[in-house]
Write a protein that holds these residues in place. Structure first.
Motif, PDB file in Angstrom:
ATOM      1  N   ALA A  95       0.827  -1.206   0.000  1.00  0.00           N
ATOM      2  CA  ALA A  95       0.000   0.000   0.000  1.00  0.00           C
ATOM      3  C   ALA A  95       0.863   1.259   0.000  1.00  0.00           C
ATOM      4  CB  ALA A  95      -0.924  -0.008   1.216  1.00  0.00           C
ATOM      5  N   GLY A  96       0.504   2.197  -0.871  1.00  0.00           N
ATOM      6  CA  GLY A  96       1.181   3.481  -0.906  1.00  0.00           C
ATOM      7  C   GLY A  96       2.526   3.463  -1.597  1.00  0.00           C
ATOM      8  N   GLN A  97       2.913   2.319  -2.207  1.00  0.00           N
ATOM      9  CA  GLN A  97       4.197   2.238  -2.886  1.00  0.00           C
ATOM     10  C   GLN A  97       3.998   1.750  -4.316  1.00  0.00           C
ATOM     11  OE1 GLN A  97       7.529   0.643  -0.705  1.00  0.00           O
ATOM     12  NE2 GLN A  97       6.405   0.693   1.235  1.00  0.00           N
ATOM     13  N   SER A  98       5.095   1.636  -5.031  1.00  0.00           N
ATOM     14  CA  SER A  98       5.043   1.197  -6.424  1.00  0.00           C
ATOM     15  C   SER A  98       4.442  -0.196  -6.528  1.00  0.00           C
ATOM     16  CB  SER A  98       6.459   1.191  -7.007  1.00  0.00           C
ATOM     17  OG  SER A  98       6.495   0.497  -8.231  1.00  0.00           O
ATOM     18  N   ALA A  99       3.745  -0.447  -7.647  1.00  0.00           N
ATOM     19  CA  ALA A  99       3.155  -1.771  -7.869  1.00  0.00           C
ATOM     20  C   ALA A  99       4.211  -2.844  -8.032  1.00  0.00           C
ATOM     21  CB  ALA A  99       2.254  -1.736  -9.099  1.00  0.00           C
ATOM     22  N   ASP A 100       5.449  -2.448  -8.292  1.00  0.00           N
ATOM     23  CA  ASP A 100       6.525  -3.423  -8.440  1.00  0.00           C
ATOM     24  C   ASP A 100       7.053  -3.909  -7.090  1.00  0.00           C
ATOM     25  OD1 ASP A 100       6.554  -3.459 -11.221  1.00  0.00           O
ATOM     26  OD2 ASP A 100       7.830  -1.683 -11.329  1.00  0.00           O
ATOM     27  N   LYS A 101       6.590  -3.314  -6.025  1.00  0.00           N
ATOM     28  CA  LYS A 101       6.985  -3.744  -4.686  1.00  0.00           C
ATOM     29  C   LYS A 101       5.801  -4.499  -4.081  1.00  0.00           C
ATOM     30  CE  LYS A 101       9.620  -2.125  -0.743  1.00  0.00           C
ATOM     31  NZ  LYS A 101      10.296  -0.948  -0.124  1.00  0.00           N
ATOM     32  N   ARG A 102       5.980  -5.824  -3.896  1.00  0.00           N
ATOM     33  CA  ARG A 102       4.839  -6.689  -3.577  1.00  0.00           C
ATOM     34  C   ARG A 102       5.167  -7.653  -2.439  1.00  0.00           C
ATOM     35  NH1 ARG A 102       4.300  -8.648  -9.884  1.00  0.00           N
ATOM     36  NH2 ARG A 102       4.161  -6.551 -10.794  1.00  0.00           N
ATOM     37  N   THR A 103       4.110  -8.194  -1.874  1.00  0.00           N
ATOM     38  CA  THR A 103       4.212  -9.300  -0.925  1.00  0.00           C
ATOM     39  C   THR A 103       3.479 -10.492  -1.520  1.00  0.00           C
ATOM     40  OG1 THR A 103       4.310  -7.841   0.993  1.00  0.00           O
ATOM     41  CG2 THR A 103       3.671 -10.117   1.390  1.00  0.00           C
ATOM     42  N   VAL A 104       4.149 -11.638  -1.578  1.00  0.00           N
ATOM     43  CA  VAL A 104       3.563 -12.855  -2.143  1.00  0.00           C
ATOM     44  C   VAL A 104       3.381 -13.867  -1.016  1.00  0.00           C
ATOM     45  CG1 VAL A 104       3.810 -14.708  -3.824  1.00  0.00           C
ATOM     46  CG2 VAL A 104       4.712 -12.428  -4.338  1.00  0.00           C
ATOM     47  N   VAL A 105       2.171 -14.376  -0.881  1.00  0.00           N
ATOM     48  CA  VAL A 105       1.889 -15.395   0.128  1.00  0.00           C
ATOM     49  C   VAL A 105       1.259 -16.605  -0.558  1.00  0.00           C
ATOM     50  CG1 VAL A 105       1.611 -13.780   2.035  1.00  0.00           C
ATOM     51  CG2 VAL A 105      -0.365 -14.380   0.640  1.00  0.00           C
ATOM     52  N   GLY A 106       1.562 -17.803  -0.037  1.00  0.00           N
ATOM     53  CA  GLY A 106       0.996 -19.020  -0.612  1.00  0.00           C
ATOM     54  C   GLY A 106       1.587 -20.254   0.014  1.00  0.00           C
ATOM     55  N   ASN A 107       1.345 -21.392  -0.622  1.00  0.00           N
ATOM     56  CA  ASN A 107       1.800 -22.690  -0.118  1.00  0.00           C
ATOM     57  C   ASN A 107       2.656 -23.399  -1.159  1.00  0.00           C
ATOM     58  OD1 ASN A 107       0.454 -22.594   2.404  1.00  0.00           O
ATOM     59  ND2 ASN A 107      -1.453 -23.205   1.418  1.00  0.00           N
ATOM     60  N   LEU A 108       3.759 -23.951  -0.674  1.00  0.00           N
ATOM     61  CA  LEU A 108       4.622 -24.797  -1.495  1.00  0.00           C
ATOM     62  C   LEU A 108       4.354 -26.246  -1.096  1.00  0.00           C
ATOM     63  CD1 LEU A 108       6.995 -25.367  -3.421  1.00  0.00           C
ATOM     64  CD2 LEU A 108       8.535 -24.965  -1.487  1.00  0.00           C
ATOM     65  N   VAL A 109       3.821 -27.034  -2.019  1.00  0.00           N
ATOM     66  CA  VAL A 109       3.488 -28.434  -1.764  1.00  0.00           C
ATOM     67  C   VAL A 109       4.608 -29.308  -2.314  1.00  0.00           C
ATOM     68  CG1 VAL A 109       1.839 -30.296  -2.204  1.00  0.00           C
ATOM     69  CG2 VAL A 109       1.025 -27.961  -1.835  1.00  0.00           C
ATOM     70  N   LEU A 110       5.216 -30.110  -1.442  1.00  0.00           N
ATOM     71  CA  LEU A 110       6.265 -31.032  -1.869  1.00  0.00           C
ATOM     72  C   LEU A 110       5.622 -32.280  -2.445  1.00  0.00           C
ATOM     73  CD1 LEU A 110       8.669 -30.740   1.213  1.00  0.00           C
ATOM     74  CD2 LEU A 110       8.606 -29.341  -0.871  1.00  0.00           C
ATOM     75  N   THR A 111       6.010 -32.648  -3.667  1.00  0.00           N
ATOM     76  CA  THR A 111       5.329 -33.723  -4.388  1.00  0.00           C
ATOM     77  C   THR A 111       6.167 -34.978  -4.572  1.00  0.00           C
ATOM     78  OG1 THR A 111       6.035 -32.755  -6.497  1.00  0.00           O
ATOM     79  CG2 THR A 111       3.886 -32.077  -5.640  1.00  0.00           C
ATOM     80  N   GLY A 112       7.422 -34.967  -4.119  1.00  0.00           N
ATOM     81  CA  GLY A 112       8.270 -36.142  -4.288  1.00  0.00           C
ATOM     82  C   GLY A 112       9.698 -35.731  -4.574  1.00  0.00           C
ATOM     83  N   GLY A 113      10.513 -36.713  -4.959  1.00  0.00           N
ATOM     84  CA  GLY A 113      11.901 -36.423  -5.236  1.00  0.00           C
ATOM     85  C   GLY A 113      12.609 -37.626  -5.819  1.00  0.00           C
ATOM     86  N   THR A 114      13.924 -37.632  -5.681  1.00  0.00           N
ATOM     87  CA  THR A 114      14.730 -38.740  -6.173  1.00  0.00           C
ATOM     88  C   THR A 114      15.557 -39.303  -5.026  1.00  0.00           C
ATOM     89  OG1 THR A 114      16.611 -37.311  -6.762  1.00  0.00           O
ATOM     90  CG2 THR A 114      14.900 -37.642  -8.445  1.00  0.00           C
ATOM     91  N   GLY A 115      16.012 -40.555  -5.202  1.00  0.00           N
ATOM     92  CA  GLY A 115      16.866 -41.181  -4.204  1.00  0.00           C
ATOM     93  C   GLY A 115      16.217 -41.245  -2.837  1.00  0.00           C
ATOM     94  N   LYS A 116      16.912 -40.801  -1.831  1.00  0.00           N
ATOM     95  CA  LYS A 116      16.404 -40.811  -0.461  1.00  0.00           C
ATOM     96  C   LYS A 116      15.155 -39.965  -0.315  1.00  0.00           C
ATOM     97  CE  LYS A 116      17.888 -39.830   4.287  1.00  0.00           C
ATOM     98  NZ  LYS A 116      18.998 -39.353   5.162  1.00  0.00           N
ATOM     99  N   MET A 117      14.980 -38.988  -1.193  1.00  0.00           N
ATOM    100  CA  MET A 117      13.853 -38.056  -1.093  1.00  0.00           C
ATOM    101  C   MET A 117      12.653 -38.473  -1.941  1.00  0.00           C
ATOM    102  SD  MET A 117      15.027 -35.952   1.040  1.00  0.00           S
ATOM    103  CE  MET A 117      16.667 -35.712   1.745  1.00  0.00           C
TER     104      MET A 117
END
Length: 214
Positions: free
Chosen positions: A159-181
């Motif tokens: 608020a009150g600043q440039s639109a290029d200055k933002r806050t991003v909120v959300g969830n990162l869901v881990l879906t798998g991996g390789t080897g031990k992960m």
């Protein structure tokens, strides 16, 4: 829970359950037969025992590990950015980007393995600095394994600043991996402060993960 087994047996033995179709008198067809109650009781008892006999599996599935870490702006770098104006109204844009995060000091770890670096590749839509953000994530681990994930979030202009200055909120869901992960799963809540003209990206993660067996 063990007391359920004799209760089930007694209830079934007291129930006059029958099956079959009763035919008209004189047809010579059987009028149906009673199901042996003892067999049903034994069968259901075995089912209950099978369920009750797996607390170890339940506890293993419930073992979740909490994790929290930060990646400061000096360790985050936009390696690619491409922005296009949609053209239907001023300030409405779509953007493709690639972000590289490193952990030079005290790296966080999953399942005892430190994170070497972390790539995010995704897209965002913005109208005045507000809009959805979606990325695919790849964690490169110190032992050569990888962890994969996907992020869904929303950007809000400060608020009150440039639109290029933002806050991003959300969830990162881990879906798998390789080897031990390979069996890793989890959800990390993510809060990112962004200043696009300066290329700044400061992010905080907090959540939990667990390992699923094949």
């Amino acid at each position: 829970m063990k007391n359920l087994l004799p209760l089930i047996s007694r209830a079934l033995q007291a129930s006059p359950i029958s099956t079959g179709v009763t035919m008209a008198s004189g047809s010579g067809a059987p009028r149906g037969r009673n199901i042996p109650m003892r067999r049903i009781a034994v069968f259901l008892s075995f089912c209950c025992v099978a369920l009750l006999a797996s607390p170890a599996a339940w506890s293993q599935a419930a073992q979740r590990t909490k994790i929290a870490f930060e990646v400061h702006e000096q360790n985050s770098k936009y390696t690619q950015q491409h922005s296009l104006d949609i053209g239907d109204m001023p300030g409405h844009t779509i953007r493709l980007f690639e972000l590289h995060r490193t952990f030079p000091d005290d790296p966080p770890a999953f399942a005892g393995v430190a994170i070497k670096d972390y790539w995010s590749r995704g897209e965002s839509e913005s109208l005045g600095g507000n809009g959805p953000v979606f990325t695919y994530s790849v964690f490169n681990m110190a032992n050569g394994d990888k962890i994969f994930g996907r992020f869904d979030g929303v950007a809000q202009a400060t608020a009150g600043q440039s639109a290029d200055k933002r806050t991003v909120v959300g969830n990162l869901v881990l879906t798998g991996g390789t080897g031990k992960m390979r069996g890793i799963r989890g959800t990390l809540h993510v809060l990112t402060n962004v200043d696009l003209p300066k290329g700044l990206n400061d992010t905080r993660y907090e959540g939990e993960y667990w390992m699923e067996k094949d």
